[in-house]
Design an enzyme around this catalytic site. Structure first.
Site, PDB file in Angstrom:
ATOM      1  N   ARG A   1       0.820  -1.213   0.000  1.00 15.89           N
ATOM      2  CA  ARG A   1       0.000   0.000   0.000  1.00 15.89           C
ATOM      3  C   ARG A   1       0.854   1.264   0.000  1.00 15.89           C
ATOM      4  NH1 ARG A   1      -5.552  -0.201   1.066  1.00 15.89           N
ATOM      5  NH2 ARG A   1      -6.277  -2.327   1.141  1.00 15.89           N
TER       6      ARG A   1
ATOM      7  N   TYR B   1     -15.006 -11.592   0.656  1.00 17.36           N
ATOM      8  CA  TYR B   1     -15.690 -10.349   0.257  1.00 17.36           C
ATOM      9  C   TYR B   1     -16.969 -10.643  -0.531  1.00 17.36           C
ATOM     10  CZ  TYR B   1     -11.874  -7.315   1.804  1.00 17.36           C
ATOM     11  OH  TYR B   1     -10.960  -6.632   2.555  1.00 17.36           O
TER      12      TYR B   1
ATOM     13  N   ARG C   1      -3.568   6.237   0.946  1.00 21.26           N
ATOM     14  CA  ARG C   1      -4.109   7.509   1.427  1.00 21.26           C
ATOM     15  C   ARG C   1      -3.186   8.274   2.371  1.00 21.26           C
ATOM     16  NH1 ARG C   1     -10.398   6.236   2.665  1.00 21.26           N
ATOM     17  NH2 ARG C   1      -9.591   4.164   3.076  1.00 21.26           N
TER      18      ARG C   1
ATOM     19  N   ASP D   1      -6.930  -2.719  -7.225  1.00 20.74           N
ATOM     20  CA  ASP D   1      -7.476  -3.271  -5.987  1.00 20.74           C
ATOM     21  C   ASP D   1      -7.808  -4.744  -6.196  1.00 20.74           C
ATOM     22  OD1 ASP D   1      -8.426  -2.214  -3.223  1.00 20.74           O
ATOM     23  OD2 ASP D   1      -9.988  -3.593  -3.867  1.00 20.74           O
TER      24      ASP D   1
ATOM     25  N   ARG E   1      -7.657  11.840  -5.262  1.00 20.23           N
ATOM     26  CA  ARG E   1      -8.850  11.160  -4.743  1.00 20.23           C
ATOM     27  C   ARG E   1      -9.969  12.135  -4.383  1.00 20.23           C
ATOM     28  NH1 ARG E   1     -12.750   8.910  -3.613  1.00 20.23           N
ATOM     29  NH2 ARG E   1     -13.095   7.114  -2.259  1.00 20.23           N
TER      30      ARG E   1
HETATM   31  O1  1CP Z   1       0.320   1.072  -3.438  1.00 16.36           O
HETATM   32  C1  1CP Z   1      -0.582   0.262  -3.208  1.00 16.36           C
HETATM   33  O2  1CP Z   1      -0.359  -0.792  -2.603  1.00 16.36           O
HETATM   34  C2  1CP Z   1      -1.956   0.604  -3.644  1.00 16.36           C
HETATM   35  C3  1CP Z   1      -2.631  -0.443  -4.463  1.00 16.36           C
HETATM   36  C4  1CP Z   1      -3.604  -1.313  -3.658  1.00 16.36           C
HETATM   37  C5  1CP Z   1      -3.428  -2.639  -3.259  1.00 16.36           C
HETATM   38  C6  1CP Z   1      -2.184  -3.488  -3.422  1.00 16.36           C
HETATM   39  C7  1CP Z   1      -4.899  -0.916  -3.234  1.00 16.36           C
HETATM   40  C8  1CP Z   1      -5.486   0.419  -3.423  1.00 16.36           C
HETATM   41  N1  1CP Z   1      -5.519  -2.009  -2.675  1.00 16.36           N
HETATM   42  C9  1CP Z   1      -4.649  -3.071  -2.659  1.00 16.36           C
HETATM   43  C10 1CP Z   1      -4.897  -4.437  -2.202  1.00 16.36           C
HETATM   44  C11 1CP Z   1      -6.062  -4.702  -1.307  1.00 16.36           C
HETATM   45  N2  1CP Z   1      -7.344  -4.215  -1.374  1.00 16.36           N
HETATM   46  C12 1CP Z   1      -6.039  -5.649  -0.256  1.00 16.36           C
HETATM   47  C13 1CP Z   1      -4.836  -6.503   0.072  1.00 16.36           C
HETATM   48  C14 1CP Z   1      -3.869  -5.732   0.910  1.00 16.36           C
HETATM   49  C15 1CP Z   1      -4.283  -5.589   2.360  1.00 16.36           C
HETATM   50  O3  1CP Z   1      -4.580  -6.600   2.989  1.00 16.36           O
HETATM   51  O4  1CP Z   1      -4.246  -4.447   2.839  1.00 16.36           O
HETATM   52  C16 1CP Z   1      -7.305  -5.673   0.341  1.00 16.36           C
HETATM   53  C17 1CP Z   1      -7.755  -6.503   1.534  1.00 16.36           C
HETATM   54  C18 1CP Z   1      -8.131  -4.764  -0.369  1.00 16.36           C
HETATM   55  C19 1CP Z   1      -9.567  -4.474  -0.136  1.00 16.36           C
HETATM   56  C20 1CP Z   1      -9.797  -3.044   0.116  1.00 16.36           C
HETATM   57  N3  1CP Z   1      -9.832  -2.093  -0.866  1.00 16.36           N
HETATM   58  C21 1CP Z   1      -9.895  -2.393   1.364  1.00 16.36           C
HETATM   59  C22 1CP Z   1      -9.857  -3.069   2.740  1.00 16.36           C
HETATM   60  C23 1CP Z   1     -11.244  -3.292   3.254  1.00 16.36           C
HETATM   61  C24 1CP Z   1     -11.248  -4.157   4.515  1.00 16.36           C
HETATM   62  O5  1CP Z   1     -11.755  -5.309   4.436  1.00 16.36           O
HETATM   63  O6  1CP Z   1     -10.754  -3.710   5.563  1.00 16.36           O
HETATM   64  C25 1CP Z   1     -10.051  -1.013   1.113  1.00 16.36           C
HETATM   65  C26 1CP Z   1     -10.226   0.089   2.100  1.00 16.36           C
HETATM   66  C27 1CP Z   1      -9.977  -0.847  -0.305  1.00 16.36           C
HETATM   67  C28 1CP Z   1      -9.986   0.428  -1.070  1.00 16.36           C
HETATM   68  C29 1CP Z   1      -8.645   0.874  -1.523  1.00 16.36           C
HETATM   69  N4  1CP Z   1      -7.771   0.105  -2.270  1.00 16.36           N
HETATM   70  C30 1CP Z   1      -6.632   0.840  -2.563  1.00 16.36           C
HETATM   71  C31 1CP Z   1      -6.809   2.129  -1.961  1.00 16.36           C
HETATM   72  C32 1CP Z   1      -5.823   3.267  -2.058  1.00 16.36           C
HETATM   73  C33 1CP Z   1      -8.046   2.138  -1.309  1.00 16.36           C
HETATM   74  C34 1CP Z   1      -8.678   3.300  -0.573  1.00 16.36           C
HETATM   75  C35 1CP Z   1      -9.696   3.882  -1.488  1.00 16.36           C
HETATM   76  C36 1CP Z   1     -10.009   5.303  -1.177  1.00 16.36           C
HETATM   77  O7  1CP Z   1      -9.150   6.169  -1.427  1.00 16.36           O
HETATM   78  O8  1CP Z   1     -11.122   5.564  -0.728  1.00 16.36           O
END
Ligand code: 1CP
Length: 344
Positions: free
Chosen positions: A24, A150, A28, A73, A37
């Site tokens: 990540r 999910y 954010r 994502d 964003r």
């Molecule tokens: O640089 C990077 O790593 C950004 C790219 C990236 C990656 C590798 C994003 C962007 N998401 C992910 C993978 C991801 N998405 C995972 C695996 C990593 C982890 O375990 O943290 C998971 C579980 C998700 C699912 C997801 N998408 C969540 C988590 C929800 C939960 O169950 O708690 C969330 C909040 C998102 C949205 C998301 N994905 C990525 C970003 C920057 C965001 C936030 C979106 C926003 O700005 O509102």
């Protein structure tokens, strides 16, 4: 690219310093991302290859990580399955039509990622050519258990009650769901390699909610099949959290590199995994978010000491960067890893 210290570590070859990137790293916590964003919904960003390229390249350049990860994502594939996906401000992902009945699994379509996820592949192609030549680009996907959770829960979950209920109560239906996810993900990851991904990461973020016996029976065969199906020659990192109790099983499922979270010591983890695999991890993201530079320095040194200078350690966090993390800390940790692992 052959000289990339990240790719060398994936192959357990020696390098002058330990490679480091942060899960990540483009999220954010970075003001460049927040500025984009504020104007654009998350899904629209993911579908705009210019924005994806900018976010991915900027994050790598800013913290000087040894690899970039494509901005996307793990849940994008839920759209391809026709389940509907939205990201609510601050509340995380929401699935419009989660799986509720057996028929919902049977009716899931076969996915053709070359088409339905073509925007990710286009973004990989463009980002690959925009990145410095010696910086590898990591593609990724969710592992079948985490994706299934999910699909069933409909969003974030703490206890995975519905997922476990379905897994335990109807094994044939569970296997059918996992097989459908595996088929789609194999195609997707192989397409990512063709588009230019130099390495891959498989995120099984929530699989640590299972017991070792449950993992062995309900997950391992499926993840193994998935990893065996990915055959483009790019190294694969197999990551999960809460998996300290069954790292040997995670290893048996496959992966050139096993991702380790911060709930276990890296030394103990690597011993369980075996020294014939590379490992990635495992600084606690909380320490990067709230620790002083002195505390971060101490932890970096401890983790490097646990790796004992063995070839095949990729430094990373135990889980993704928290959004409260000062960007200065992310920059500092990359410098520290390079400084303290360098053989002077
Ligand atoms: O640089 C990077 O790593 C950004 C790219 C990236 C990656 C590798 C994003 C962007 N998401 C992910 C993978 C991801 N998405 C995972 C695996 C990593 C982890 O375990 O943290 C998971 C579980 C998700 C699912 C997801 N998408 C969540 C988590 C929800 C939960 O169950 O708690 C969330 C909040 C998102 C949205 C998301 N994905 C990525 C970003 C920057 C965001 C936030 C979106 C926003 O700005 O509102």
């Amino acid at each position: 690219m052959k000289e990339s210290i990240f790719l060398k570590a994936c192959r357990r070859q020696k390098s002058p310093v330990t490679p480091v990137w942060l899960m990540r790293q483009a999220g954010r916590y970075m003001k460049d991302y927040r500025a984009i964003r504020e104007k654009t919904p998350f899904l629209e960003i993911c579908k705009n290859k210019d924005l994806v390229t900018e976010i991915t390249v900027t994050a790598q350049a800013k913290i000087k990580a040894d690899a970039a990860i494509i901005f996307a994502d793990i849940l994008l594939i839920l759209e391809s399955f026709g389940l509907g996906l939205d990201y609510l401000k601050g509340d995380g992902p929401a699935v419009a039509r989660p799986i509720r009945a057996g028929g919902d699994v049977q009716n899931l379509p076969e996915v053709n990622p070359a088409e339905s996820l073509g925007f990710v592949l286009d973004a990989i192609r463009q980002t690959r050519s925009a990145l410095p030549k010696n910086i590898p680009l990591i593609g990724f996907a969710g592992a079948p258990f985490t994706i299934a959770s999910y699909m069933i829960e409909g969003g974030a979950s703490k206890d995975f009650r519905e997922t476990k209920k379905r897994m335990l109560s109807d094994e044939p239906l569970w296997n059918l769901l996992m097989e459908k996810i595996v088929r789609a993900t194999v195609l997707y990851l192989n397409e990512q390699i063709r588009a230019g991904a130099d390495a891959l990461q498989l995120f099984d973020s929530w699989v640590g909610c299972l017991s070792p016996e449950e993992y062995r029976r309900f997950v391992l065969p499926h993840t193994k099949k998935l990893i065996e199906g990915v055959n483009g020659g790019a190294p694969l990192i197999h990551f999960g959290t809460g998996t300290g109790k069954f790292l040997d099983l995670l290893r048996d499922a496959g992966g050139d590199v096993i991702g380790v979270d911060h709930r276990i010591g890296l030394g103990e983890a690597w011993k369980k995994i075996g020294y014939d695999r590379a490992v990635q991890g495992n600084l606690d993201p909380n320490i990067l978010a709230t620790g002083s530079l002195e505390e971060i320095r101490r932890e970096v040194k401890r983790i490097l000491a646990e790796a004992e200078g063995r070839a095949g350690h990729i430094f990373n966090l135990g889980h993704g960067v928290l959004r409260q993390t000062p960007v200065e800390n992310a920059i500092a940790v990359v410098e520290m890893v390079h400084e303290f692992s360098g053989k002077s």
